[in-house]
Design a protein around this motif. Structure first.
Motif, PDB file in Angstrom:
ATOM      1  N   SER A   1       6.234 -13.593   4.092  1.00 50.14           N
ATOM      2  CA  SER A   1       5.057 -12.780   4.372  1.00 50.14           C
ATOM      3  C   SER A   1       5.312 -11.389   3.825  1.00 50.14           C
ATOM      4  O   SER A   1       6.308 -10.754   4.186  1.00 50.14           O
ATOM      5  CB  SER A   1       4.796 -12.684   5.878  1.00 50.14           C
ATOM      6  OG  SER A   1       4.432 -13.945   6.380  1.00 50.14           O
ATOM      7  N   ILE A   2       4.415 -10.927   2.974  1.00 45.64           N
ATOM      8  CA  ILE A   2       4.481  -9.569   2.446  1.00 45.64           C
ATOM      9  C   ILE A   2       3.476  -8.772   3.268  1.00 45.64           C
ATOM     10  O   ILE A   2       2.278  -9.045   3.226  1.00 45.64           O
ATOM     11  CB  ILE A   2       4.120  -9.510   0.940  1.00 45.64           C
ATOM     12  CG1 ILE A   2       4.901 -10.557   0.132  1.00 45.64           C
ATOM     13  CG2 ILE A   2       4.306  -8.103   0.413  1.00 45.64           C
ATOM     14  CD1 ILE A   2       6.370 -10.388   0.109  1.00 45.64           C
ATOM     15  N   LYS A   3       3.977  -7.825   4.046  1.00 45.62           N
ATOM     16  CA  LYS A   3       3.137  -7.065   4.963  1.00 45.62           C
ATOM     17  C   LYS A   3       2.322  -6.002   4.227  1.00 45.62           C
ATOM     18  O   LYS A   3       2.597  -5.685   3.069  1.00 45.62           O
ATOM     19  CB  LYS A   3       4.004  -6.405   6.034  1.00 45.62           C
ATOM     20  CG  LYS A   3       4.714  -7.412   6.912  1.00 45.62           C
ATOM     21  CD  LYS A   3       5.575  -6.748   7.937  1.00 45.62           C
ATOM     22  CE  LYS A   3       6.294  -7.814   8.760  1.00 45.62           C
ATOM     23  NZ  LYS A   3       7.242  -7.247   9.666  1.00 45.62           N
ATOM     24  N   ALA A   4       1.349  -5.448   4.936  1.00 46.46           N
ATOM     25  CA  ALA A   4       0.533  -4.367   4.383  1.00 46.46           C
ATOM     26  C   ALA A   4       1.442  -3.218   3.945  1.00 46.46           C
ATOM     27  O   ALA A   4       2.496  -2.987   4.555  1.00 46.46           O
ATOM     28  CB  ALA A   4      -0.471  -3.883   5.426  1.00 46.46           C
ATOM     29  N   HIS A   5       1.054  -2.529   2.898  1.00 49.59           N
ATOM     30  CA  HIS A   5       1.802  -1.394   2.348  1.00 49.59           C
ATOM     31  C   HIS A   5       3.120  -1.810   1.714  1.00 49.59           C
ATOM     32  O   HIS A   5       4.037  -1.010   1.614  1.00 49.59           O
ATOM     33  CB  HIS A   5       2.032  -0.295   3.394  1.00 49.59           C
ATOM     34  CG  HIS A   5       0.789   0.150   4.064  1.00 49.59           C
ATOM     35  ND1 HIS A   5      -0.223   0.783   3.400  1.00 49.59           N
ATOM     36  CD2 HIS A   5       0.372   0.020   5.338  1.00 49.59           C
ATOM     37  CE1 HIS A   5      -1.203   1.040   4.231  1.00 49.59           C
ATOM     38  NE2 HIS A   5      -0.871   0.583   5.421  1.00 49.59           N
ATOM     39  N   ARG A   6       3.195  -3.077   1.338  1.00 51.88           N
ATOM     40  CA  ARG A   6       4.384  -3.552   0.633  1.00 51.88           C
ATOM     41  C   ARG A   6       3.929  -4.435  -0.527  1.00 51.88           C
ATOM     42  O   ARG A   6       2.918  -5.100  -0.438  1.00 51.88           O
ATOM     43  CB  ARG A   6       5.291  -4.352   1.559  1.00 51.88           C
ATOM     44  CG  ARG A   6       5.995  -3.462   2.570  1.00 51.88           C
ATOM     45  CD  ARG A   6       6.850  -4.252   3.514  1.00 51.88           C
ATOM     46  NE  ARG A   6       7.734  -3.494   4.345  1.00 51.88           N
ATOM     47  CZ  ARG A   6       7.444  -2.467   5.111  1.00 51.88           C
ATOM     48  NH1 ARG A   6       6.238  -1.990   5.130  1.00 51.88           N
ATOM     49  NH2 ARG A   6       8.344  -1.881   5.861  1.00 51.88           N
TER      50      ARG A   6
ATOM     51  N   GLU B   1       1.307  -9.279  -3.977  1.00 54.42           N
ATOM     52  CA  GLU B   1       0.668  -8.299  -3.101  1.00 54.42           C
ATOM     53  C   GLU B   1       0.744  -8.805  -1.665  1.00 54.42           C
ATOM     54  O   GLU B   1       1.174  -9.933  -1.430  1.00 54.42           O
ATOM     55  CB  GLU B   1      -0.758  -8.069  -3.572  1.00 54.42           C
ATOM     56  CG  GLU B   1      -0.779  -7.422  -4.950  1.00 54.42           C
ATOM     57  CD  GLU B   1      -2.170  -7.069  -5.436  1.00 54.42           C
ATOM     58  OE1 GLU B   1      -3.150  -7.293  -4.705  1.00 54.42           O
ATOM     59  OE2 GLU B   1      -2.262  -6.562  -6.562  1.00 54.42           O
ATOM     60  N   PRO B   2       0.328  -7.996  -0.690  1.00 60.32           N
ATOM     61  CA  PRO B   2       0.416  -8.457   0.704  1.00 60.32           C
ATOM     62  C   PRO B   2      -0.246  -9.824   0.906  1.00 60.32           C
ATOM     63  O   PRO B   2      -1.316 -10.093   0.367  1.00 60.32           O
ATOM     64  CB  PRO B   2      -0.319  -7.360   1.477  1.00 60.32           C
ATOM     65  CG  PRO B   2      -0.100  -6.133   0.648  1.00 60.32           C
ATOM     66  CD  PRO B   2      -0.164  -6.624  -0.780  1.00 60.32           C
TER      67      PRO B   2
ATOM     68  N   ALA C   1      12.199 -12.885  -3.349  1.00 62.52           N
ATOM     69  CA  ALA C   1      11.197 -11.819  -3.421  1.00 62.52           C
ATOM     70  C   ALA C   1      11.889 -10.503  -3.085  1.00 62.52           C
ATOM     71  O   ALA C   1      12.532 -10.393  -2.045  1.00 62.52           O
ATOM     72  CB  ALA C   1      10.054 -12.084  -2.450  1.00 62.52           C
ATOM     73  N   TRP C   2      11.775  -9.537  -3.979  1.00 62.75           N
ATOM     74  CA  TRP C   2      12.314  -8.192  -3.773  1.00 62.75           C
ATOM     75  C   TRP C   2      11.158  -7.347  -3.255  1.00 62.75           C
ATOM     76  O   TRP C   2      10.193  -7.109  -3.976  1.00 62.75           O
ATOM     77  CB  TRP C   2      12.829  -7.623  -5.087  1.00 62.75           C
ATOM     78  CG  TRP C   2      13.923  -8.431  -5.700  1.00 62.75           C
ATOM     79  CD1 TRP C   2      13.795  -9.595  -6.406  1.00 62.75           C
ATOM     80  CD2 TRP C   2      15.306  -8.143  -5.664  1.00 62.75           C
ATOM     81  NE1 TRP C   2      15.017 -10.040  -6.814  1.00 62.75           N
ATOM     82  CE2 TRP C   2      15.970  -9.162  -6.372  1.00 62.75           C
ATOM     83  CE3 TRP C   2      16.053  -7.111  -5.106  1.00 62.75           C
ATOM     84  CZ2 TRP C   2      17.344  -9.183  -6.529  1.00 62.75           C
ATOM     85  CZ3 TRP C   2      17.423  -7.142  -5.276  1.00 62.75           C
ATOM     86  CH2 TRP C   2      18.055  -8.164  -5.974  1.00 62.75           C
ATOM     87  N   VAL C   3      11.234  -6.897  -2.014  1.00 62.20           N
ATOM     88  CA  VAL C   3      10.116  -6.203  -1.372  1.00 62.20           C
ATOM     89  C   VAL C   3      10.292  -4.695  -1.486  1.00 62.20           C
ATOM     90  O   VAL C   3      11.392  -4.165  -1.265  1.00 62.20           O
ATOM     91  CB  VAL C   3       9.998  -6.629   0.115  1.00 62.20           C
ATOM     92  CG1 VAL C   3       8.852  -5.896   0.795  1.00 62.20           C
ATOM     93  CG2 VAL C   3       9.820  -8.142   0.216  1.00 62.20           C
ATOM     94  N   PHE C   4       9.175  -4.016  -1.809  1.00 69.72           N
ATOM     95  CA  PHE C   4       9.158  -2.562  -1.950  1.00 69.72           C
ATOM     96  C   PHE C   4       8.063  -1.988  -1.064  1.00 69.72           C
ATOM     97  O   PHE C   4       6.940  -2.488  -1.046  1.00 69.72           O
ATOM     98  CB  PHE C   4       8.891  -2.164  -3.410  1.00 69.72           C
ATOM     99  CG  PHE C   4       9.945  -2.651  -4.354  1.00 69.72           C
ATOM    100  CD1 PHE C   4      11.103  -1.918  -4.552  1.00 69.72           C
ATOM    101  CD2 PHE C   4       9.795  -3.856  -5.013  1.00 69.72           C
ATOM    102  CE1 PHE C   4      12.095  -2.366  -5.407  1.00 69.72           C
ATOM    103  CE2 PHE C   4      10.781  -4.324  -5.872  1.00 69.72           C
ATOM    104  CZ  PHE C   4      11.930  -3.575  -6.074  1.00 69.72           C
TER     105      PHE C   4
END
Length: 163
Positions: free
Chosen positions: A71-76, A91-92, A106-109
């Motif tokens: 899960s890619i959260k909001a603002h990431r 994207e999120p 997945a590399w999360v920023f």
């Protein structure tokens, strides 16, 4: 009697629906099914892309160990890599990262941070979502946010989110 017949390529997997219900996960090879008055539908998954949008039915049907749910959260945002090669910005949202015949992650920023540090190959995927500033050897910089100094910048390339 209706017949379903297809070939699933090595880089694909398939989801087979019969009368609107997901019934089977198809692996590479030739597949043939028969049924009385059935309506067949096939959804192909290109695993070489390294990911798919998450759906509960896909999660139920995929074999154990074939993918990782993230899960890619909001603002990431994340960079999906396959065999250490960056392939896509995620994207999120919720995704399944396929682990079949390839290593990936997945590399999360965090896009709310002012500065972002990432390899050049990742930055290329973000395109216009990032801006950069080069500070020369003879210069130093001060990063300002809302009128306040927040970081001292040494010589080199510094990247910023444009969101």
């Amino acid at each position: 009697m209706t017949t379903f017949e297809t070939i699933i390529e090595e880089r694909e997997r398939g989801l087979l629906y019969k009368d609107g219900r997901l019934i089977e996960w198809l692996t590479p090879g030739r597949h043939r099914r028969r049924a009385w008055r059935a309506e067949w539908r096939l959804v192909r998954i290109n695993i070489s892309e390294g990911y798919s949008e998450h759906t509960p039915e896909l999660e139920r049907m995929m074999p154990e160990g074939s993918g990782q749910i993230v899960s890619i959260k909001a603002h990431r945002w994340a960079v999906r890599t396959v065999d250490e090669r960056p392939v896509r910005v995620l994207e999120p949202g919720r995704y399944i990262l396929w682990q079949l015949r390839a290593e990936g992650r997945a590399w999360v920023f965090d896009t709310q941070g002012l500065l972002v540090t990432m390899p050049d190959t990742f930055a290329e995927l973000f395109g216009s979502r990032l801006s950069g500033q080069v500070i020369a050897e003879s210069q130093r910089g001060i990063l300002m946010s809302e009128g306040k100094a927040v970081a001292w910048l040494e010589p080199g390339l510094h990247r910023f989110w444009k969101v």
